[in-house]
Scaffold this active site. Structure first.
Site, PDB file in Angstrom:
ATOM      1  N   CYS A 267      16.476  30.922  23.979  1.00 62.04           N
ATOM      2  CA  CYS A 267      16.077  30.041  25.087  1.00 62.04           C
ATOM      3  C   CYS A 267      14.572  29.794  25.099  1.00 62.04           C
ATOM      4  O   CYS A 267      14.116  28.662  25.321  1.00 62.04           O
ATOM      5  CB  CYS A 267      16.520  30.632  26.413  1.00 62.04           C
ATOM      6  SG  CYS A 267      15.886  32.303  26.731  1.00 62.04           S
TER       7      CYS A 267
ATOM      8  N   HIS B 200      15.730  34.590  30.985  1.00 63.34           N
ATOM      9  CA  HIS B 200      15.982  33.248  30.468  1.00 63.34           C
ATOM     10  C   HIS B 200      14.719  32.402  30.614  1.00 63.34           C
ATOM     11  O   HIS B 200      13.944  32.580  31.555  1.00 63.34           O
ATOM     12  CB  HIS B 200      17.128  32.603  31.240  1.00 63.34           C
ATOM     13  CG  HIS B 200      17.701  31.376  30.584  1.00 63.34           C
ATOM     14  ND1 HIS B 200      18.062  31.333  29.259  1.00 63.34           N
ATOM     15  CD2 HIS B 200      17.963  30.143  31.079  1.00 63.34           C
ATOM     16  CE1 HIS B 200      18.542  30.137  28.966  1.00 63.34           C
ATOM     17  NE2 HIS B 200      18.484  29.393  30.049  1.00 63.34           N
TER      18      HIS B 200
ATOM     19  N   ASN C   7      17.718  22.880  30.982  1.00 60.89           N
ATOM     20  CA  ASN C   7      18.239  24.100  30.386  1.00 60.89           C
ATOM     21  C   ASN C   7      18.589  23.855  28.925  1.00 60.89           C
ATOM     22  O   ASN C   7      18.479  22.725  28.436  1.00 60.89           O
ATOM     23  CB  ASN C   7      19.466  24.582  31.175  1.00 60.89           C
ATOM     24  CG  ASN C   7      19.664  26.081  31.061  1.00 60.89           C
ATOM     25  OD1 ASN C   7      19.113  26.744  30.189  1.00 60.89           O
ATOM     26  ND2 ASN C   7      20.464  26.638  31.950  1.00 60.89           N
TER      27      ASN C   7
END
Length: 439
Positions: A68, A357, A378
């Site tokens: 991520c 994250h 995202n």
């Protein structure tokens, strides 16, 4: 109460159950804990409309990997190229940086194994490096270390593979191999170590090539812009590509961090010698400031059409499928009749909440110049959230965002001045601090 649970106490526990526990039990058994206590008023308040938005391109998908931080970093960088070349969308190669991240992490691990060879194998530091040998996660400065050394590459020249998108097998193999290497290095004489280490890295490189592909040294790019005009970018290296078409100084970005930990002061820079990927690269720094400093800098960036990399605890008060991040969204305390930790500092100190994250801010909704929600890009594909984008409440920002990396021109001058001074002599802290968790 005795030290052990006895049957008399079990009887007392049963007698003290609430009268209506069977109703709660039936609801929870059928729907699960979270689905039984979603606050629909909070859910309804998270509207997918923003009066400040940045066109960030199509959402990417990290799939079954922990990249991520890398995806978010490349999503930020690609916007500079999209604006410069008038592109509707563009994607940079994640597997290209992944290749060198694994190689650099292997080298970093071997250097630490050599450094700690005189300690017991089960010392706390040896346990730390053995537990975190080859992992997918990382921090923003680890991302910049890779970009500054290796540049960036269009995705078409090093696309995803079965291994890059699902890293469990690769990580297991590399961990096993490097742990064997660590045992060999612990027993080796000092004059044997350089050649041993070189051969170890050759093995790692071979595995990466056959799993992820051979990173190209140069490339020629042909694309079309928003108006269907043909563009040809003549042969260049990944480093040349970054310098010409991204053209930013990554050292101008400040890692604004909200570290609510009792022993860490505001206004200081912290790092650990044992947390990094590139040996000899920039230290993974955290500049500890109040949360409002992060938020103000993020909003200024978005107003100037710059998206922002950030790290947060995405596992708390969130609905993945709906793409909602909102405090008080999931009321487990009232459902179960308990009181859990309610302080950001206590959650962080006890490792209940931590950075797990990284994403990118791409929009904000302001009322009288005050935010009530943020738009978040995202890297979980288009099937989560609204076409892959999430909605974050302003309170969730305060409660669960721990870092935002922002260009210094959007940060209040007094904090820029302080950071520039403190980063020259950062404070080293143990690598076991919650902030060093790899997401």
């Amino acid at each position: 109460m005795s030290k052990i649970i006895n049957f008399e106490e079990l009887e007392n526990y049963q007698r003290d159950l609430p009268i209506d526990y069977r109703l709660m039990q039936r609801t929870i058994i059928k729907n699960g804990l979270v689905n039984s206590c979603i606050n629909n008023e909070v859910l309804a308040s998270c509207k997918p409309v923003f009066n400040i938005e940045v066109d960030a391109g199509d959402v990417t998908d990290q799939k079954r990997s922990g990249r991520c931080w890398m995806f978010a970093g490349l999503n930020v960088l690609r916007t500079f190229m999209m604006n410069k070349l008038h592109l509707k969308n563009f994607e940079l190669s994640q597997s290209y940086l992944q290749f060198y991240d694994k190689l650099e992490k292997a080298n970093f691990f071997l250097e630490r194994a050599i450094e700690l060879k005189g300690e017991e194998i089960d010392s706390r530091l040896n346990t730390l490096i053995l537990d975190n040998t080859i992992f997918d996660g990382g921090h923003f400065i680890m991302f910049t270390n890779l970009v500054k050394k290796y540049g960036i590459l269009p995705k078409e020249f090093m696309p995803e593979t079965a291994v890059s998108s699902n890293t469990e097998e690769l990580n297991t193999l590399l961990n096993n191999l490097l742990h064997k290497d660590a045992l060999i290095l612990r027993e080796a004489f000092d004059d044997e170590i350089p050649s041993l280490k070189e051969n170890m890295l050759k093995e790692i490189y071979k595995i990466l090539v056959i799993s992820l592909g051979q990173p190209p040294k140069d490339f020629t790019l042909e694309i079309k812009d928003k108006d269907n005009n043909f563009i040809r970018l003549e042969k260049m290296t990944p480093i040349e590509f970054f310098k010409k078409y991204i053209d930013i100084d990554l050292d101008d970005y400040i890692p604004l961090s909200d570290i609510p930990y009792k022993d860490l002061k505001r206004g200081e820079c912290y790092y650990s010698h044992f947390v990094n990927n590139v040996e000899g690269g920039s230290e993974v720094l955290f500049y500890n400031v109040p949360i409002n400093v992060l938020k103000d800098a993020v909003i200024k960036s978005l107003k100037d059409k710059q998206i922002v990399w950030f790290a947060a605890d995405v596992l708390s008060q969130s609905l993945r499928k709906e793409g909602i991040l909102a405090s008080d969204l999931i009321d487990l305390d009232n459902l179960c009749g308990v009181t859990t930790i309610n302080s950001k500092a206590d959650r962080f100190t006890t490792r209940t909440s931590f950075c797990n994250h990284a994403m990118a801010f791409t929009g904000v909704n302001l009322i009288d110049d005050k935010p009530n929600r943020f738009k978040v890009e995202n890297s979980w594909g288009k099937d989560n959230g609204k076409d892959g984008y999430f909605i974050m409440s302003d309170k969730w920002f305060d409660d669960y965002v721990y870092q935002a990396v922002v260009h210094k021109k959007y940060v209040e001058p007094k904090y820029v001045e302080e950071y520039m001074k403190k980063k020259e002599n950062p404070i080293e802290i143990p690598p076991f601090n919650t902030f060093f968790s790899n997401f």
